[in-house]
Structures are given as structure tokens and as C-alpha cells.
Design a protein around this motif. Sequence first.
Motif, PDB file in Angstrom:
ATOM      1  N   TRP A 113       0.831  -1.204   0.000  1.00 38.51           N
ATOM      2  CA  TRP A 113       0.000   0.000   0.000  1.00 38.51           C
ATOM      3  C   TRP A 113       0.866   1.254   0.000  1.00 38.51           C
ATOM      4  N   VAL A 114       1.979   1.237   0.729  1.00 37.84           N
ATOM      5  CA  VAL A 114       2.882   2.391   0.753  1.00 37.84           C
ATOM      6  C   VAL A 114       3.476   2.628  -0.626  1.00 37.84           C
ATOM      7  N   ASP A 115       3.904   1.556  -1.281  1.00 34.71           N
ATOM      8  CA  ASP A 115       4.548   1.671  -2.595  1.00 34.71           C
ATOM      9  C   ASP A 115       3.572   2.087  -3.683  1.00 34.71           C
ATOM     10  N   GLN A 116       2.314   1.678  -3.559  1.00 29.44           N
ATOM     11  CA  GLN A 116       1.341   1.924  -4.623  1.00 29.44           C
ATOM     12  C   GLN A 116       0.111   2.673  -4.088  1.00 29.44           C
ATOM     13  N   TYR A 117       0.341   3.598  -3.175  1.00 33.46           N
ATOM     14  CA  TYR A 117      -0.801   4.233  -2.514  1.00 33.46           C
ATOM     15  C   TYR A 117      -1.663   5.025  -3.477  1.00 33.46           C
ATOM     16  N   ARG A 118      -1.062   5.629  -4.514  1.00 36.92           N
ATOM     17  CA  ARG A 118      -1.864   6.386  -5.479  1.00 36.92           C
ATOM     18  C   ARG A 118      -2.783   5.460  -6.277  1.00 36.92           C
ATOM     19  N   PHE A 120      -3.962   2.579  -5.187  1.00 38.50           N
ATOM     20  CA  PHE A 120      -5.022   2.144  -4.278  1.00 38.50           C
ATOM     21  C   PHE A 120      -6.018   3.273  -4.012  1.00 38.50           C
ATOM     22  N   GLU A 121      -5.544   4.510  -4.035  1.00 40.13           N
ATOM     23  CA  GLU A 121      -6.451   5.638  -3.874  1.00 40.13           C
ATOM     24  C   GLU A 121      -7.447   5.683  -5.029  1.00 40.13           C
ATOM     25  N   THR A 122      -6.961   5.423  -6.244  1.00 42.42           N
ATOM     26  CA  THR A 122      -7.847   5.342  -7.408  1.00 42.42           C
ATOM     27  C   THR A 122      -8.890   4.254  -7.223  1.00 42.42           C
ATOM     28  N   PHE A 123      -8.441   3.088  -6.775  1.00 43.80           N
ATOM     29  CA  PHE A 123      -9.365   1.980  -6.551  1.00 43.80           C
ATOM     30  C   PHE A 123     -10.445   2.370  -5.547  1.00 43.80           C
ATOM     31  N   GLU A 176      -8.290  -4.138   4.759  1.00 39.34           N
ATOM     32  CA  GLU A 176      -8.090  -3.243   3.627  1.00 39.34           C
ATOM     33  C   GLU A 176      -8.502  -1.813   3.973  1.00 39.34           C
ATOM     34  N   ARG A 177      -9.611  -1.668   4.682  1.00 43.32           N
ATOM     35  CA  ARG A 177     -10.081  -0.334   5.065  1.00 43.32           C
ATOM     36  C   ARG A 177      -9.095   0.348   6.008  1.00 43.32           C
ATOM     37  N   THR A 178      -8.525  -0.414   6.922  1.00 49.13           N
ATOM     38  CA  THR A 178      -7.527   0.150   7.832  1.00 49.13           C
ATOM     39  C   THR A 178      -6.304   0.625   7.072  1.00 49.13           C
ATOM     40  N   LEU A 179      -5.833  -0.178   6.125  1.00 46.09           N
ATOM     41  CA  LEU A 179      -4.664   0.216   5.334  1.00 46.09           C
ATOM     42  C   LEU A 179      -4.958   1.467   4.508  1.00 46.09           C
ATOM     43  N   TYR A 180      -6.182   1.584   4.044  1.00 48.40           N
ATOM     44  CA  TYR A 180      -6.556   2.777   3.274  1.00 48.40           C
ATOM     45  C   TYR A 180      -6.428   4.029   4.138  1.00 48.40           C
ATOM     46  N   PHE A 181      -7.010   4.007   5.323  1.00 45.88           N
ATOM     47  CA  PHE A 181      -6.951   5.188   6.178  1.00 45.88           C
ATOM     48  C   PHE A 181      -5.538   5.434   6.706  1.00 45.88           C
ATOM     49  N   VAL A 184      -3.216   5.848   2.774  1.00 46.05           N
ATOM     50  CA  VAL A 184      -3.701   6.846   1.815  1.00 46.05           C
ATOM     51  C   VAL A 184      -4.130   8.123   2.531  1.00 46.05           C
ATOM     52  N   ARG A 185      -4.859   7.971   3.633  1.00 46.27           N
ATOM     53  CA  ARG A 185      -5.360   9.142   4.352  1.00 46.27           C
ATOM     54  C   ARG A 185      -4.452   9.589   5.501  1.00 46.27           C
TER      55      ARG A 185
END
Length: 221
Positions: A113-118, A120-123, A176-181, A184-185
Motif C-alpha cells: 500500500w505504501v509503494d502503490q498508494y496512489r 489504491f487511492e484510485t481503486f 483493507e479499510r484500515t490500510l486505506y486510512f 492513503v489518508r
Amino acid sequence: MSRMSASNIGAAPRPPARRGNRKQVTRARIIECAIPLFSESGYDKITMESIAKAAGISRANVYLHFKNKAELVAATLAQLSPEVVDSYRELDHLDTADLDGIREWVERSTQLWVDQYRQFETFEHALAVEPIVSQRWYQTLSDAADAMTVYLGRFPVGPQRQAARLTLITTMLGFERTLYFMVVRSVPVALSDIIDTLTAQWHAVLTGRVPPMQPSQPTYH
């Protein structure tokens, strides 16, 4: 019967898959060019025309492969699906007593997620507004749950195994939701603390300390 020239006799037939291969190459190029655009400008602002321009093909050609942006993102998720399923299969085969091994798995997932956060943000943006994308991602997590045969095999076929499967899927969704916040956030929580918490959650599920809830029985009046 039509006549054949000498030069045609014995000539190897044209491979029927050639057109298909060319189609796959074009399709892959569209996806490859679209993801950076989504990452840089946001899912909502990018049009099929801008994707076509980036890929160096006509807009009509893009529409031959994808009806809309949602279908394109869903196709990207479909490509990612085998990697996701393999990752959860790897988790399933870890020794449940190996807390360090589970933590290393969580760390690798977090680093992705760190490497491809942009990306995953799109997703995540597409997941919020496009049913086809959310359906595709849920299917990926369902496939990942089915791949965790070691865990599922502890429960008899029927309601108990169905409950165990649902436990896996809901844990994946929360993960997945935790990794997003977190990534990404950029929530104001130490990364190591989040990883420790996620490790403990997965350890609890895999060791059975979080028992699957039995499906509720319907109430008749």
C-alpha cells in the motif's frame, strides 16, 4: 477449388491467435496508461478521451476494449486478483503460533500500500461510486477466503464453514479499510502500532480466538 501459387504451397498458416495477442497488448497498454492518470488527477477528472491520448490510440479504439472507466478499473482489479489470492493463501499456510511470521505478512501487505498508494487511492475512489468495481473487489476477497483452505478445513461443511468464510471476508474488508486510512489518508497513528494491532487481529482469527458467528435463525410469528 481455388488454385494455389507455388509460393503459397507449404506456407505456414497465419497463427489465429495473432489478432488476439495484439488485442491483449492494446488492452494492457490502456490499463498501464490509465492508472497514472487516475493517480495524478483523480478518478472523477479523467475521461476516456484523455486515456486514449495517453495510450496513443483513438478514443474509438479504447471503447472497443472498455465501455467506460469503471470497466477499465474492474479489469485492473481482475489482474491484481491472483496476487491478492496468493497473498492470503500464504497467510493461511503460516504456523498460527508464529506471531512474527504473521507480523511479517502484515508488514509486506502494508508496504504494498505504501509503494502503490496512489493506485489504491484510485481503486478506493472507484469503489465508492462504481458498483462493477465494488463487485469485482468483493469477488477477489471471496476468492481469497476460499483459498484459505487450512482455516476453513477446521470447520464442518455447512453453516459453521459458511460462518468461518464470512469471518475471513469481513476481516479482510476491515484490514483493507484500515490500510486505506493508515496509508492513503495518513491517520495520525504510528505505523508500527497499526501493524501490531492488525497482526493481533489476524492472529486471533487464525487461532480461533475470534470464533465465527453462527448464522441467526429466522424468527417466525
